[in-house]
Design a protein around this motif. Structure first.
Motif, PDB file in Angstrom:
ATOM      1  N   LEU A  92      41.545 -19.512  37.727  1.00  0.00           N
ATOM      2  CA  LEU A  92      42.237 -18.550  38.592  1.00  0.00           C
ATOM      3  C   LEU A  92      41.417 -17.273  38.777  1.00  0.00           C
ATOM      4  O   LEU A  92      41.284 -16.759  39.893  1.00  0.00           O
ATOM      5  N   LEU A  95      38.406 -17.975  41.103  1.00  0.00           N
ATOM      6  CA  LEU A  95      38.757 -18.051  42.520  1.00  0.00           C
ATOM      7  C   LEU A  95      39.053 -16.661  43.086  1.00  0.00           C
ATOM      8  O   LEU A  95      38.682 -16.344  44.221  1.00  0.00           O
ATOM      9  N   GLY A  96      39.727 -15.830  42.299  1.00  0.00           N
ATOM     10  CA  GLY A  96      40.020 -14.482  42.759  1.00  0.00           C
ATOM     11  C   GLY A  96      38.751 -13.667  43.000  1.00  0.00           C
ATOM     12  O   GLY A  96      38.623 -12.976  44.025  1.00  0.00           O
ATOM     13  N   PHE A 146      43.404 -20.718  45.528  1.00  0.00           N
ATOM     14  CA  PHE A 146      44.010 -19.906  44.463  1.00  0.00           C
ATOM     15  C   PHE A 146      45.503 -20.202  44.349  1.00  0.00           C
ATOM     16  O   PHE A 146      46.025 -20.374  43.230  1.00  0.00           O
TER      17      PHE A 146
END
Length: 641
Positions: A412, A415-416, A523
């Protein structure tokens, strides 16, 4: 005879010493053994005689495996680690060749030979059309999809070792076609054929590493495949950089000839490598599985309490439980979409697709992109080399992150951060700065993108896909996931040349906006669907998926283990609350009180993973009620009631 027949034979052998009737065996096809449903009563009878003996051994083996620290595990299982690492080096060839392919598109000698042989290198050599650029990159990708599909059947029928060695031999032969190609068509056919063994290596190495390595080090060893891929890319970039000023055919022939360096030493080592014990158990070859397990561990350094019989019992019970949980279905491709396996296949596939859907195409096309951004060939290849070195550094950093954080958390955050980097690239390309400044800034941001990618979704994906699938269908599930990855790769190969090519869309760095949208979608999917498998054995993952636990609750859910059961207390909303209210019985040693011992990767900083190692069997037949409020739940790890 199909894999399912052999697995069933393994289970029945101890009960009545009867061999299965060959006429009743499911046929083996490209999609694996036909799925024949077996009545639940038959399944229970098949392994009832041996289960009572196996359960204590398997429980002890699981406790030992989860209590091992990472370093203890590496010291004890160094033969398994070494074999997995060296076999994964086959991925170096894929990374090396992919860089050569995109690099050749910027090579004036290659463009003159295959597109405009009458032109002089002193002139501006013509561009290979975007359609042919896409075809040259798509060719090996299509071959990889076919190779991945075939590998699932080949591995299940012939085993990991023989399939791997045959693929090395095939690749050595296919390289001749590419090396002596005299036209783009012949070059494309050679790349297509080379893609077949590359597809086998993509998934076989990950499957093998996850089979032979214990839980504490599984993520690190499977992530090594990503390291090998980056090493191959780095070697390819260095080779291209060294020959960037060479205006003879050697600038093409030397890189292509270097492909023959890799297969022979890897083939020689694979002669010593062991077959997967999980595959041998599914085939009913228990004695061979026991011998293999003895060769995968250093007996003098094995942790206290470790036993080969316990490890074998854990594999047998996990296999038997998955066979029962799926009601006796087989191990073919279609079985990956039946029952609880459907969710596991979906998550594994999209986890791997995320790698290609998050803008990584810009890394693959970086040589072409840098030169289109205004850099000289020398500068562009210098940037490419730095890019792949940062990828290696990122993977090393990811190993440190894996010891402190869960796979889901790293995915996560990765991806951010990638979304943020791509958005910055898009903004810089959109504000109308000097083209030369835009080129250098976009190149620097692409290097930052590579570092973030290497720290997060690059290596973590290999750990996730190897842990999310069931052991019986793991080979097929990971193959399906990789085919999804390659299918999206075909999309990238079609779209990216048109986005960057000055004779087509000519978006340049504004292409980053296109991938920002995909990163946001990835995401959202990862947040709601990708679970946390850290510190979980395959048996525990089976239970979590069978119970339909939410992805966001995987890490905190209590999991009964190896035939143990537990009822939640009055009004308990979770198994953990049931433990607290009842004053839970002993964990492992039968002492009273407290929550069950937690499992981890061996790090003192590891997050707590709720498990139940041993629970009193008292009252096993009590409280069968199904009240909505204060409901008593009964958990059976090896077959729920």
């Amino acid at each position: 005879m199909g894999a399912f027949t052999n697995a069933a034979g393994c289970l029945t052998g101890g009960a009545n010493n009867e061999k299965p009737n060959p006429s009743d065996a499911p046929l083996t096809t490209l999609f694996g053994p036909d799925s024949t449903v077996i009545p639940a009563e038959t399944l229970r009878a098949q392994d009832a005689a041996e289960r009572e003996e196996r359960v204590p051994l398997a429980r002890q083996a699981t406790a030992v495996e989860k209590e091992m620290s990472t370093w203890t595990c590496v010291r004890a299982f160094w033969p398994a680690v070494l074999q997995a690492i060296i076999l994964s080096c086959a991925c170096i060839m894929e990374g090396f060749d992919l860089v050569l392919i995109t690099g050749f598109l910027t090579n004036p000698v290659f463009r003159r030979r295959f597109q405009c042989p009458d032109m002089s290198l002193d002139e501006k050599v013509c561009e290979i059309p975007a359609s042919w650029q896409s075809a040259i990159v798509i060719g090996p990708t299509v071959g990889q999809i076919a190779g991945v599909l075939l590998s699932g059947w080949l591995v299940e029928k012939f085993g990991y070792k023989r399939t791997f060695m045959a693929s090395l031999v095939a690749l050595s032969g296919f390289i001749f076609i590419v090396f002596f190609a005299s036209s783009l068509t012949m070059f494309l056919v050679g790349l297509l054929l080379c893609g077949l063994p590359w597809g086998v290596f993509q998934t076989l190495t990950t499957n093998y590493a996850s089979d032979v390595c214990p839980t504490p080090i599984r993520a690190y060893v499977t992530a090594w495949s990503n390291v090998c891929w980056i090493i191959g890319q780095c070697l390819g970039a260095v080779t291209q950089r060294a020959l960037v000023s060479n205006k003879t055919m050697l600038s093409i022939q030397i890189p292509l000839g270097l492909q023959w360096v890799f297969p022979l030493p890897i083939f020689i080592f694979s002669l010593w490598a062991q077959e997967s014990p999980w595959w041998l158990v599914r085939k009913g070859r228990t004695d061979e599985a026991r011998k293999v397990l003895t060769k995968l561990v250093s007996q003098s350094r094995a942790p206290e309490g470790y036993s080969i019989d316990g490890q074998l019992a854990m594999i047998q019970l996990t296999n038997a439980d998955e066979l029962r949980e799926t009601n006796g279905t087989g191990t073919g491709y279609l079985d990956c979409f039946r029952g609880v396996n459907r969710r596991r296949t979906e998550i594994s596939t999209f986890t791997w697709v995320i790698q290609n859907a998050s803008g990584s195409a810009l890394m693959q096309w970086s040589p072409y992109f840098f030169q289109r951004a205004g850099m000289s060939p020398d500068q562009s290849w210098n940037f490419v080399i730095v890019q792949y070195v940062l990828g290696l550094v990122g993977t090393v950093i990811s190993w440190c992150l894996l010891s402190r954080f869960g796979r889901r958390t790293i995915e996560l955050w990765g991806l951010g951060l990638l979304t943020l980097v791509l958005a910055t690239c898009g903004i810089i390309a959109s504000v109308g700065l000097n083209p030369e400044i835009v080129g250098w800034l976009s190149g620097s941001l692409l290097l930052l993108y590579t570092l973030v990618y290497g720290c997060s979704i690059g290596p973590v994906t290999y750990a996730l896909v190897s842990e999310l699938s069931s052991t019986r269908t793991k080979s097929k599930t990971i193959n399906i996931a990789r085919m999804g990855y390659n299918a999206f790769g075909v999309f990238n190969c079609i779209v990216t040349p048109y986005q960057l090519n000055p004779t087509a869309l000519n978006w340049g760095m504004k292409t980053a906006w296109f991938w920002v949208v995909f990163c946001v979608v990835c995401f959202v999917y990862a947040f709601f669907r990708i679970p946390e498998p850290r510190g979980r054995t395959y048996a525990e993952m089976d239970w979590l998926f069978a119970e339909g636990i939410s992805a966001r609750k995987f890490a905190s859910t209590v999991v009964p283990r190896f035939g143990d059961e537990r009822k939640g207390g009055e009004g308990a909303s979770s198994p953990v609350e049931g433990w607290e209210k009842k004053g839970a019985g002993g964990v492992g040693d039968g002492e009273a009180g407290g929550l069950p011992r937690t499992g981890s990767l061996g790090s003192s900083n590891a997050p707590r993973v709720a498990t139940v190692e041993s629970v009193d069997g008292d009252g096993a037949e009590e409280h069968p009620g199904e009240e909505a409020e204060g409901k008593k739940r009964r958990f059976w790890f090896w077959g729920r009631k």
